[in-house]
Scaffold this motif. Structure first.
Motif, mmCIF file in Angstrom:
data_model
loop_
_atom_site.group_PDB
_atom_site.id
_atom_site.type_symbol
_atom_site.label_atom_id
_atom_site.label_comp_id
_atom_site.label_asym_id
_atom_site.label_seq_id
_atom_site.Cartn_x
_atom_site.Cartn_y
_atom_site.Cartn_z
ATOM 1 N N UNK A 1 65.331 -61.383 -31.921
ATOM 2 C CA UNK A 1 64.847 -60.002 -31.966
ATOM 3 C C UNK A 1 63.370 -59.954 -32.355
ATOM 4 N N UNK A 2 62.633 -59.145 -31.684
ATOM 5 C CA UNK A 2 61.194 -59.024 -31.961
ATOM 6 C C UNK A 2 60.909 -57.576 -32.350
ATOM 7 N N UNK A 3 60.511 -57.397 -33.593
ATOM 8 C CA UNK A 3 60.331 -56.051 -34.145
ATOM 9 C C UNK A 3 59.004 -55.438 -33.691
ATOM 10 N N UNK A 4 59.047 -54.179 -33.317
ATOM 11 C CA UNK A 4 57.807 -53.447 -32.976
ATOM 12 C C UNK A 4 57.226 -52.913 -34.279
ATOM 13 N N UNK A 5 56.053 -53.409 -34.648
ATOM 14 C CA UNK A 5 55.479 -52.966 -35.925
ATOM 15 C C UNK A 5 54.577 -51.749 -35.741
ATOM 16 N N UNK A 6 54.124 -51.553 -34.515
ATOM 17 C CA UNK A 6 53.382 -50.306 -34.252
ATOM 18 C C UNK A 6 53.473 -49.955 -32.772
ATOM 19 N N UNK A 7 53.834 -48.694 -32.519
ATOM 20 C CA UNK A 7 53.866 -48.204 -31.131
ATOM 21 C C UNK A 7 52.949 -47.000 -31.053
ATOM 22 N N UNK A 8 52.131 -46.966 -29.998
ATOM 23 C CA UNK A 8 51.322 -45.753 -29.843
ATOM 24 C C UNK A 8 51.002 -45.505 -28.364
ATOM 25 N N UNK A 9 50.680 -44.256 -28.071
ATOM 26 C CA UNK A 9 50.349 -43.903 -26.695
ATOM 27 C C UNK A 9 48.865 -44.166 -26.478
ATOM 28 N N UNK A 10 48.558 -44.879 -25.373
ATOM 29 C CA UNK A 10 47.157 -45.219 -25.103
ATOM 30 C C UNK A 10 46.576 -44.329 -24.006
ATOM 31 N N UNK A 11 47.433 -43.780 -23.156
ATOM 32 C CA UNK A 11 46.969 -42.945 -22.047
ATOM 33 C C UNK A 11 48.198 -42.360 -21.364
ATOM 34 N N UNK A 12 47.985 -41.655 -20.273
ATOM 35 C CA UNK A 12 49.119 -41.051 -19.568
ATOM 36 C C UNK A 12 50.062 -42.157 -19.063
ATOM 37 N N UNK A 13 51.300 -42.146 -19.540
ATOM 38 C CA UNK A 13 52.300 -43.170 -19.169
ATOM 39 C C UNK A 13 51.892 -44.591 -19.552
ATOM 40 N N UNK A 14 51.035 -44.704 -20.530
ATOM 41 C CA UNK A 14 50.607 -46.043 -20.971
ATOM 42 C C UNK A 14 50.798 -46.121 -22.485
ATOM 43 N N UNK A 15 51.556 -47.135 -22.930
ATOM 44 C CA UNK A 15 51.844 -47.283 -24.358
ATOM 45 C C UNK A 15 51.374 -48.656 -24.832
ATOM 46 N N UNK A 16 50.984 -48.707 -26.102
ATOM 47 C CA UNK A 16 50.575 -49.981 -26.701
ATOM 48 C C UNK A 16 51.578 -50.350 -27.797
ATOM 49 N N UNK A 17 51.999 -51.619 -27.789
ATOM 50 C CA UNK A 17 52.963 -52.096 -28.783
ATOM 51 C C UNK A 17 52.429 -53.322 -29.509
ATOM 52 N N UNK A 18 52.496 -53.259 -30.827
ATOM 53 C CA UNK A 18 52.195 -54.451 -31.622
ATOM 54 C C UNK A 18 53.544 -54.980 -32.104
ATOM 55 N N UNK A 19 53.776 -56.253 -31.808
ATOM 56 C CA UNK A 19 55.106 -56.848 -32.002
ATOM 57 C C UNK A 19 54.990 -58.054 -32.922
ATOM 58 N N UNK A 20 55.936 -58.205 -33.823
ATOM 59 C CA UNK A 20 55.956 -59.393 -34.683
ATOM 60 C C UNK A 20 56.405 -60.587 -33.836
ATOM 61 N N UNK A 21 55.496 -61.523 -33.614
ATOM 62 C CA UNK A 21 55.796 -62.719 -32.806
ATOM 63 C C UNK A 21 54.845 -63.822 -33.282
ATOM 64 N N UNK A 22 55.065 -64.352 -34.495
ATOM 65 C CA UNK A 22 54.075 -65.238 -35.124
ATOM 66 C C UNK A 22 53.718 -66.473 -34.318
ATOM 67 N N UNK A 23 54.726 -67.102 -33.679
ATOM 68 C CA UNK A 23 54.417 -68.349 -32.963
ATOM 69 C C UNK A 23 53.546 -68.077 -31.738
ATOM 70 N N UNK A 24 53.830 -66.980 -31.050
ATOM 71 C CA UNK A 24 53.018 -66.626 -29.870
ATOM 72 C C UNK A 24 51.608 -66.258 -30.336
ATOM 73 N N UNK A 25 51.531 -65.517 -31.441
ATOM 74 C CA UNK A 25 50.224 -65.073 -31.962
ATOM 75 C C UNK A 25 49.333 -66.271 -32.289
ATOM 76 N N UNK A 26 49.952 -67.341 -32.781
ATOM 77 C CA UNK A 26 49.159 -68.527 -33.165
ATOM 78 C C UNK A 26 48.600 -69.245 -31.941
ATOM 79 N N UNK A 27 49.366 -69.201 -30.826
ATOM 80 C CA UNK A 27 49.007 -70.054 -29.683
ATOM 81 C C UNK A 27 48.243 -69.349 -28.574
ATOM 82 N N UNK A 28 48.334 -68.023 -28.490
ATOM 83 C CA UNK A 28 47.843 -67.340 -27.284
ATOM 84 C C UNK A 28 46.344 -67.479 -27.059
#
Ligand SMILES: Cc1cc2nc3c(=O)[nH]c(=O)nc-3n(C[C@H](O)[C@H](O)[C@H](O)COP(=O)(O)OP(=O)(O)OC[C@H]3O[C@@H](n4cnc5c(N)ncnc54)[C@H](O)[C@@H]3O)c2cc1C
Ligand code: FES
Length: 314
Positions: free
Chosen positions: A1-28
């Motif tokens: 399970x990957x928790x959404x720590x912040x969700x917000x609307x960025x534009x019409x029909x466009x959303x931004x999600x910040x997700x807890x994913x430490x291993x991906x965050x380290x490597x991307x």
């Protein structure tokens, strides 16, 4: 399970999600993406990593609603969870000192291009960012675009914000004014990327495009994302997603992307009729899974303690 720590609307029909994913965050790295599945039996979809914060252990993605899965995803809020997020996938953008680099982005492509624009700036390039959107409410991340470039131009198709016209108009203006571009990256709808390629090819400007082919596994095994470069087949998930624009067969890409349009329309229609139930089912499934995980963890901890106790006795 990957928790959404912040969700917000960025534009019409466009959303931004910040997700807890430490291993991906380290490597991307810039240009890479994740493949996620919101729920059990759900479709896997690729989404570019807009940014990552290794210290906080989070990644940020931006999602434009186009069909069933993006519609479900864009109903989620802070505190909700996503079943699987796999990544980082794909080859990172090639970052080096080109000289003057233009980023041409349309629609949600702006979010996808931002990490590469920042990295090109850090590599000492002069970065020109051309952002295009259909209308004012679809212009996204203007402040970040300005921060990630030395020159930023915003255009809307209907003229409701910024300059009136298509991104290629601005690109042509820049070139007609005699400016020399050493590198161009185009990210957005396929017709836009093809139009950019048609402007830069006769001038021999190195141009890369980020191909949004249909992906399933993201590992080069299923063949879903096959694209044609000259007469060579490549897999966008492992060989791309960025490719030399002068080699891409855009007609084949468009044909392949339209292959399931009938089924996609049907499943979106069905989802729209049961939107609230689907969301409620997803949240209930997450709650059940979390309860099971907590029980399992408690059991394992208890077994561990008992095992430690046994060791102690021995
Ligand atoms: C490497 C890569 C990075 C991407 N990054 C982003 C991003 O950051 N933000 C964003 O909003 N979109 C991004 N996309 C596009 C996104 O994956 C699709 O919009 C999404 O899969 C559509 O799913 P759906 O069920 O909502 O729509 P559907 O109804 O299934 O499809 C609508 C259209 O989306 C395309 N599509 C469908 N399934 C897939 C799939 N599995 N993979 C790719 N395209 C598909 C097809 O052209 C289709 O006609 C990216 C695509 C790729 C290949
Ligand atoms: S997504 Fe399966 S081969 Fe690329």
């Amino acid at each position: 399970m990957f928790r959404i720590v912040e969700a917000r609307t960025a534009g019409l029909n466009i959303r931004q999600y910040t997700i807890a994913a430490p291993r991906i965050a380290r490597k991307q790295r810039p240009g890479q993406f994740v493949i996620l599945r919101v729920k059990e039996n759900g479709e896997r979809i690729p989404l570019t990593i807009k940014s990552a914060d290794p210290a906080a252990g989070t990644i940020t993605i931006v999602v434009q609603t186009v069909g069933k899965t993006t519609s479900l995803l864009n109903c989620l809020e802070t505190g909700d969870a996503i079943l699987d997020v796999v990544g980082p996938l794909g080859r990172p953008s090639e970052i080096k000192k080109y000289g003057t680099a233009a980023i041409v982005a349309g629609s949600v492509g702006t979010a996808m291009a931002l990490p590469t624009a920042r990295a090109l700036m850090d590599a000492d390039n002069h970065v020109i960012f051309i952002e295009g959107a259909r209308s004012r409410e679809m212009v996204i991340f203007e402040d970040e675009v300005r921060a990630a470039s030395h020159e930023a131009y915003i255009l809307t198709d209907d003229g409701s914000y910024g300059e009136h016209g298509l991104v290629t108009k601005k690109l042509e203006e820049i070139l007609t004014a005699g400016r020399k571009l050493d590198f161009v990256l185009a990210v957005g709808p396929v017709p836009m990327m093809r139009a950019v390629a048609r402007v830069t090819a006769p001038l021999g400007i190195k141009t890369m495009v980020s191909l949004n082919s249909i992906m399933v596994d993201g590992t080069g095994m299923c063949g879903g994302c096959r694209v044609l470069l000259g007469n060579q087949s490549k897999f966008a998930c492992v060989d791309g997603p960025e490719f030399d624009a002068s080699l891409v067969n855009f007609d084949v890409l468009m044909q392949r992307n339209a292959m399931y349009r009938g089924q996609e329309c049907q499943s979106l229609k069905a989802f729209d009729q049961h939107r609230a139930e689907e969301l409620a089912q997803h949240r209930a499934a997450v709650a059940t899974k979390e309860k099971e995980t907590a029980q399992l963890r408690a059991k394992l901890e208890k077994q561990g303690l008992e095992a430690q106790g046994e060791t102690h006795h021995v």
